[in-house]
Design a protein around this motif. Structure first.
Motif, short mmCIF file in Angstrom:
data_model
loop_
_atom_site.label_atom_id
_atom_site.label_comp_id
_atom_site.label_asym_id
_atom_site.label_seq_id
_atom_site.Cartn_x
_atom_site.Cartn_y
_atom_site.Cartn_z
N LYS A 1 -45.83 -22.30 6.91
CA LYS A 1 -45.75 -22.42 8.37
C LYS A 1 -44.42 -23.07 8.77
O LYS A 1 -43.81 -23.79 7.97
CB LYS A 1 -46.89 -23.31 8.88
CG LYS A 1 -48.18 -22.55 9.17
CD LYS A 1 -49.19 -23.49 9.77
CE LYS A 1 -50.42 -22.78 10.25
NZ LYS A 1 -51.43 -23.73 10.79
N MET A 2 -44.01 -22.88 10.00
CA MET A 2 -42.79 -23.50 10.51
C MET A 2 -43.06 -24.98 10.80
O MET A 2 -44.22 -25.38 10.92
CB MET A 2 -42.36 -22.78 11.79
CG MET A 2 -41.87 -21.37 11.55
SD MET A 2 -41.10 -20.63 12.98
CE MET A 2 -42.47 -20.35 14.06
N PRO A 3 -42.01 -25.82 10.90
CA PRO A 3 -42.24 -27.24 11.20
C PRO A 3 -43.04 -27.46 12.49
O PRO A 3 -43.74 -28.45 12.64
CB PRO A 3 -40.83 -27.82 11.33
CG PRO A 3 -39.97 -26.89 10.55
CD PRO A 3 -40.59 -25.54 10.66
N SER A 4 -42.97 -26.49 13.41
CA SER A 4 -43.72 -26.63 14.66
C SER A 4 -45.22 -26.40 14.48
O SER A 4 -46.00 -26.63 15.40
CB SER A 4 -43.17 -25.63 15.69
OG SER A 4 -43.34 -24.31 15.20
N GLY A 5 -45.60 -25.93 13.29
CA GLY A 5 -47.02 -25.69 13.01
C GLY A 5 -47.46 -24.27 13.25
O GLY A 5 -48.62 -23.92 13.03
N GLU A 6 -46.51 -23.43 13.68
CA GLU A 6 -46.85 -22.02 13.93
C GLU A 6 -46.55 -21.18 12.69
O GLU A 6 -45.71 -21.55 11.86
CB GLU A 6 -46.02 -21.49 15.10
CG GLU A 6 -46.45 -22.06 16.43
CD GLU A 6 -45.57 -21.59 17.57
OE1 GLU A 6 -44.64 -20.81 17.33
OE2 GLU A 6 -45.83 -22.02 18.70
N TYR A 7 -47.24 -20.06 12.60
CA TYR A 7 -47.00 -19.15 11.48
C TYR A 7 -45.64 -18.49 11.62
O TYR A 7 -45.24 -18.12 12.72
CB TYR A 7 -48.10 -18.08 11.42
CG TYR A 7 -49.42 -18.62 10.94
CD1 TYR A 7 -49.66 -18.85 9.59
CD2 TYR A 7 -50.44 -18.92 11.84
CE1 TYR A 7 -50.87 -19.36 9.16
CE2 TYR A 7 -51.66 -19.43 11.41
CZ TYR A 7 -51.87 -19.64 10.07
OH TYR A 7 -53.06 -20.15 9.63
N ASP A 8 -44.94 -18.36 10.47
CA ASP A 8 -43.58 -17.81 10.51
C ASP A 8 -43.63 -16.28 10.47
O ASP A 8 -43.54 -15.66 9.41
CB ASP A 8 -42.78 -18.36 9.31
CG ASP A 8 -41.29 -18.24 9.53
OD1 ASP A 8 -40.88 -17.43 10.39
OD2 ASP A 8 -40.53 -18.96 8.86
N MET A 9 -43.79 -15.70 11.64
CA MET A 9 -43.94 -14.24 11.75
C MET A 9 -42.63 -13.53 11.37
O MET A 9 -42.67 -12.44 10.78
CB MET A 9 -44.32 -13.85 13.18
CG MET A 9 -45.57 -14.51 13.71
SD MET A 9 -47.05 -13.88 12.94
CE MET A 9 -48.30 -14.83 13.76
N GLU A 10 -41.50 -14.14 11.72
CA GLU A 10 -40.21 -13.50 11.44
C GLU A 10 -39.99 -13.34 9.93
O GLU A 10 -39.56 -12.29 9.46
CB GLU A 10 -39.07 -14.34 12.04
CG GLU A 10 -38.85 -14.14 13.51
CD GLU A 10 -38.62 -12.69 13.90
OE1 GLU A 10 -39.26 -12.27 14.87
OE2 GLU A 10 -37.83 -11.99 13.23
N LYS A 11 -40.29 -14.40 9.20
CA LYS A 11 -40.11 -14.38 7.75
C LYS A 11 -41.05 -13.36 7.12
O LYS A 11 -40.66 -12.64 6.20
CB LYS A 11 -40.39 -15.78 7.19
CG LYS A 11 -39.44 -16.19 6.08
CD LYS A 11 -39.63 -17.65 5.78
CE LYS A 11 -38.74 -18.09 4.64
NZ LYS A 11 -38.84 -19.52 4.39
#
Lengths: 175, 172
Positions: free
Chosen positions: A91-101
């Motif tokens: 997950k990104m540091p913001s807590g969201e799933y990293d859709m771009e990656k």
């Protein structure tokens, strides 16, 4: 200075177009369109019911059998039968799933397996439906900025792949 | 009466030119309306009823909706084709699940009866719509996956083989 004698001109009436029939047609057309108008654009995302096959697939020698598990920490990708670990996208540091990656990874995978369209989605954690739809969009669709992938159609002609992995199956609904 | 029938006005009588209406502006409006309505034309011909409790998630999808049985799921209620099937705040809601809480019994029964009805109609006439096994899911965006899983499982158990998640286009 003499002026030329005035000439009487007969003014012929300007012919006017008869617009009544066209107005009738337009009115009928408007009513028809009003009846079938859809002011909110609603679309659909397809998914099939998972079916457990007794026999292995006949044609595919080495199927990709891509599985995407959605965990609390991020995405984990598996491939093959039986499934083997392939990659993890945290997950990104913001807590969201990293859709771009995830999308970038799937585009690179599609280059190797251009014919593949199946993906098994297995959300392990209790995520919102909105997030599921976002994940489905990420795995399904190509973006204009993505590198093009060409596949051969039935006639052997190269055609641009329109979808990434659009045949989504929820793998754990019976679990 | 006297003036109209007088000898002086005899020549002018009945020669009033007809009133000429200018319909150019009306035509302009109609053409604009036509373009606007053509843009919002629904090619699928399917009308989906989204209850007011449900907020659909947005998606990039451009796939046009297909016909099928509609399940609407809000945080408090489940409908099948606009008919209330389950109220989650009902005290007897716990009895509505079986298979270890995975299958929703009222939903299963309703889906099976819908399937049987379609198949019954299918037998009566050759022109009747065939059972497609499609479920259109109108689900609120805040619903958790555990709840969706139960609905998907129930639909699969009832003999439906394809799910269509109804979403809102991105340009809305």
């Amino acid at each position: 200075m003499l002026r030329a004698p005035s000439r009487r001109k007969r003014k012929e009436p300007v012919p006017r177009l008869n617009l009544i029939p066209i107005l009738d047609a337009v009115f009928i057309f408007i009513f028809f369109l009003l009846m079938s108008a859809n002011f909110i654009k609603i679309f659909e995302v397809q998914s099939d019911v998972p079916i457990v096959a007794v026999n292995p697939p006949k044609n595919k020698k080495n199927p990709l059998a891509l599985t995407l598990k959605v965990q609390g920490t991020g995405f984990v990708l598996y491939r093959g039968v039986p499934s083997r670990y392939m990659s993890k996208i945290s997950k990104m540091p913001s807590g969201e799933y990293d859709m771009e990656k995830l999308h970038t990874f799937l585009v690179s995978l599609k280059k190797k397996y251009a014919e593949e369209r199946d993906i098994v989605l297995e959300p392990v954690v209790d995520i919102d439906y909105e997030v599921i739809v976002k994940i489905m969009d990420t795995v399904r669709l190509y973006r204009n900025t993505d590198e093009e992938v060409w596949i051969k159609d039935k006639d052997g002609i190269d055609t641009k792949a329109k979808f990434l992995f659009d045949k989504i199956v929820f793998g754990n609904i019976r679990g | 009466m006297r003036t109209t029938r007088s000898i002086r006005n005899r020549g002018r009588r009945g020669k009033n030119p007809p009133i000429d209406l200018d319909i150019t502006s009306l035509l302009d409006i109609l053409v604009i309306m036509l373009v606007f309505l053509l843009k919002s034309y629904n090619a699928s011909g399917i009308i989906m009823n989204v209850p007011k409790d449900i907020t659909l998630p947005s998606s990039n999808s451009q796939s046009i909706n297909t016909n099928g049985v509609v399940i609407q799921v809000s945080p408090s209620t489940i409908w099948v084709d606009n008919q209330v099937i389950l109220q989650k705040d009902d005290p007897s809601v716990r009895k509505s699940y079986d298979y270890g809480g995975r299958r929703i019994i009222p939903l299963f029964n309703e889906l099976v009866s819908k399937k049987n009805l379609i198949k019954q109609v299918e037998k009566t006439t050759s022109e009747a719509q065939k059972f497609s096994g499609i479920i259109n899911l109108i689900v609120d965006k805040s619903i958790k996956y555990s709840e969706i899983k139960k609905i998907l499982f129930t639909a699969a158990e009832a003999g439906y083989k394809s799910y269509k998640f109804v979403v809102l286009g991105e340009d809305n």
